[in-house]
Design an enzyme around this catalytic site. Sequence first.
Site, PDB file in Angstrom:
ATOM      1  CG  ASP A   1      15.181  24.793  -9.822  1.00 48.53           C
ATOM      2  OD1 ASP A   1      14.181  25.539  -9.669  1.00 48.53           O
ATOM      3  OD2 ASP A   1      15.122  23.563  -9.825  1.00 48.53           O
TER       4      ASP A   1
ATOM      5  CD  GLN B   1      -1.161  19.700  -7.874  1.00 49.62           C
ATOM      6  OE1 GLN B   1      -1.923  20.656  -7.630  1.00 49.62           O
ATOM      7  NE2 GLN B   1       0.015  19.866  -8.458  1.00 49.62           N
ATOM      8  CG  ASP B   2      -1.302  11.830  -6.167  1.00 50.44           C
ATOM      9  OD1 ASP B   2      -1.502  10.612  -6.313  1.00 50.44           O
ATOM     10  OD2 ASP B   2      -1.428  12.430  -5.079  1.00 50.44           O
TER      11      ASP B   2
ATOM     12  CD  GLU C   1      -2.824  -1.055   2.496  1.00 51.71           C
ATOM     13  OE1 GLU C   1      -3.765  -1.862   2.581  1.00 51.71           O
ATOM     14  OE2 GLU C   1      -2.571  -0.204   3.382  1.00 51.71           O
TER      15      GLU C   1
ATOM     16  CG  HIS D   1      11.313  23.963  -6.235  1.00 53.56           C
ATOM     17  ND1 HIS D   1      11.088  23.084  -7.268  1.00 53.56           N
ATOM     18  CD2 HIS D   1      12.368  24.715  -6.648  1.00 53.56           C
ATOM     19  CE1 HIS D   1      11.929  23.305  -8.235  1.00 53.56           C
ATOM     20  NE2 HIS D   1      12.733  24.292  -7.891  1.00 53.56           N
TER      21      HIS D   1
ATOM     22  CE1 TYR E   1       6.753  15.794  -7.163  1.00 54.85           C
ATOM     23  CE2 TYR E   1       5.623  17.299  -5.686  1.00 54.85           C
ATOM     24  CZ  TYR E   1       6.313  17.059  -6.854  1.00 54.85           C
ATOM     25  OH  TYR E   1       6.575  18.100  -7.720  1.00 54.85           O
TER      26      TYR E   1
ATOM     27  CE  LYS F   1       6.205  20.346  -2.127  1.00 54.27           C
ATOM     28  NZ  LYS F   1       7.430  21.062  -2.525  1.00 54.27           N
TER      29      LYS F   1
HETATM   30  C1  LIG Z   1       5.218  21.871  -9.371  1.00 51.36           C
HETATM   31  C2  LIG Z   1       4.259  22.049 -10.524  1.00 51.36           C
HETATM   32  C3  LIG Z   1       4.686  22.484 -11.758  1.00 51.36           C
HETATM   33  N1  LIG Z   1       3.800  22.614 -12.779  1.00 51.36           N
HETATM   34  C4  LIG Z   1       4.309  23.042 -14.068  1.00 51.36           C
HETATM   35  C5  LIG Z   1       5.094  24.348 -14.039  1.00 51.36           C
HETATM   36  C6  LIG Z   1       6.139  24.156 -15.110  1.00 51.36           C
HETATM   37  O1  LIG Z   1       5.635  24.598 -16.344  1.00 51.36           O
HETATM   38  C7  LIG Z   1       6.348  22.650 -15.178  1.00 51.36           C
HETATM   39  C8  LIG Z   1       7.629  22.193 -14.490  1.00 51.36           C
HETATM   40  O2  LIG Z   1       7.614  22.746 -13.188  1.00 51.36           O
HETATM   41  P1  LIG Z   1       8.938  22.782 -12.341  1.00 51.36           P
HETATM   42  O3  LIG Z   1      10.114  23.067 -13.208  1.00 51.36           O
HETATM   43  O4  LIG Z   1       8.680  23.684 -11.153  1.00 51.36           O
HETATM   44  O5  LIG Z   1       9.024  21.271 -11.848  1.00 51.36           O
HETATM   45  P2  LIG Z   1      10.006  20.734 -10.695  1.00 51.36           P
HETATM   46  O6  LIG Z   1      11.339  21.397 -10.786  1.00 51.36           O
HETATM   47  O7  LIG Z   1       9.934  19.268 -10.716  1.00 51.36           O
HETATM   48  O8  LIG Z   1       9.299  21.273  -9.373  1.00 51.36           O
HETATM   49  C9  LIG Z   1       9.097  20.442  -8.249  1.00 51.36           C
HETATM   50  O9  LIG Z   1      10.351  20.229  -7.714  1.00 51.36           O
HETATM   51  C10 LIG Z   1      10.500  19.957  -6.340  1.00 51.36           C
HETATM   52  C11 LIG Z   1      11.099  18.592  -6.191  1.00 51.36           C
HETATM   53  C12 LIG Z   1       9.339  20.124  -5.480  1.00 51.36           C
HETATM   54  O10 LIG Z   1       9.338  19.701  -4.326  1.00 51.36           O
HETATM   55  C13 LIG Z   1       8.180  20.866  -5.954  1.00 51.36           C
HETATM   56  O11 LIG Z   1       7.015  20.162  -5.605  1.00 51.36           O
HETATM   57  C14 LIG Z   1       8.116  21.193  -7.376  1.00 51.36           C
HETATM   58  O12 LIG Z   1       8.391  22.568  -7.433  1.00 51.36           O
HETATM   59  O13 LIG Z   1       5.225  22.059 -14.511  1.00 51.36           O
HETATM   60  C15 LIG Z   1       2.461  22.339 -12.630  1.00 51.36           C
HETATM   61  O14 LIG Z   1       1.659  22.489 -13.591  1.00 51.36           O
HETATM   62  N2  LIG Z   1       2.009  21.929 -11.414  1.00 51.36           N
HETATM   63  C16 LIG Z   1       2.857  21.763 -10.339  1.00 51.36           C
HETATM   64  O15 LIG Z   1       2.397  21.357  -9.252  1.00 51.36           O
END
Ligand SMILES: Cc1cn([C@H]2C[C@H](O)[C@@H](COP(=O)(O)OP(=O)(O)O[C@H]3O[C@H](C)C(=O)[C@H](O)[C@H]3O)O2)c(=O)[nH]c1=O
Length: 183
Positions: free
Chosen positions: A170, A47-48, A28, A62, A132, A72
């Site tokens: 980032d 949200q997943d 599980e 982030h 997550y 999370k």
């Molecule tokens: C986080 C998120 C992003 N997006 C869109 C925004 C961007 O156009 C695209 C990529 O987003 P991002 O570059 O922020 O993705 P990650 O770098 O994997 O971000 C995550 O990275 C670390 C590990 C974290 O803990 C956060 O939950 C999250 O910020 O997905 C969405 O549409 N919904 C969302 O919930």
Amino acid sequence: MLVEKVFLEGCFVLTPKVFEDERGCFFESFNKAIFEKQTGINTNFVQDNQSISSKGVLRGLHFQTGDFAQSKLVRVIKGSVLDVCVDLRKTSPTFGQHFSIVLDETKHKQLYVPRGFAHGFLALENDTIFSYKCDNFYNKNAESGILFNDEILNINWGLSRENLIVSEKDMELPTFKSLVDEY
Ligand SMILES: Cc1cn([C@H]2C[C@H](O)[C@@H](COP(=O)(O)OP(=O)(O)O[C@H]3O[C@H](C)C(=O)[C@H](O)[C@H]3O)O2)c(=O)[nH]c1=O
């Protein structure tokens, strides 16, 4: 499920009970009743998310600000990551401290990261699938973060900069000190 407290208050490492047989295995990956009983946290994930990363990809650090802060529950479906969370709760005795753990597809460990933390991970293998649950919706305008190699946080990612793949976004994140001075 085994639940272990982390020295950062409210943070937990969860290890599910895995049932193995000749077909493979079953566990599980989340059970609300057991989670709440064993952590004492009443949560409502809404949200997943899932990301797939090559080896060396570093996503983070982030967090979402204010009312849009997210807790999370993070895990690895395939591959492995070095997962890091940072306590940004100004009143916390562990403010500015971080916890790191390897999450992978073999031990199936999960990390619960409360609201008020920054979170990020380094993919240790190609095609790592990271999945997550969040207890608050994504809000682009509430996105914030901290530079992964912030000198004060001093996180050991285990790889030198030239071996890391970090998004432009980032790389432009603020330092821990500038965030602290701001809030
Ligand atoms: C986080 C998120 C992003 N997006 C869109 C925004 C961007 O156009 C695209 C990529 O987003 P991002 O570059 O922020 O993705 P990650 O770098 O994997 O971000 C995550 O990275 C670390 C590990 C974290 O803990 C956060 O939950 C999250 O910020 O997905 C969405 O549409 N919904 C969302 O919930």
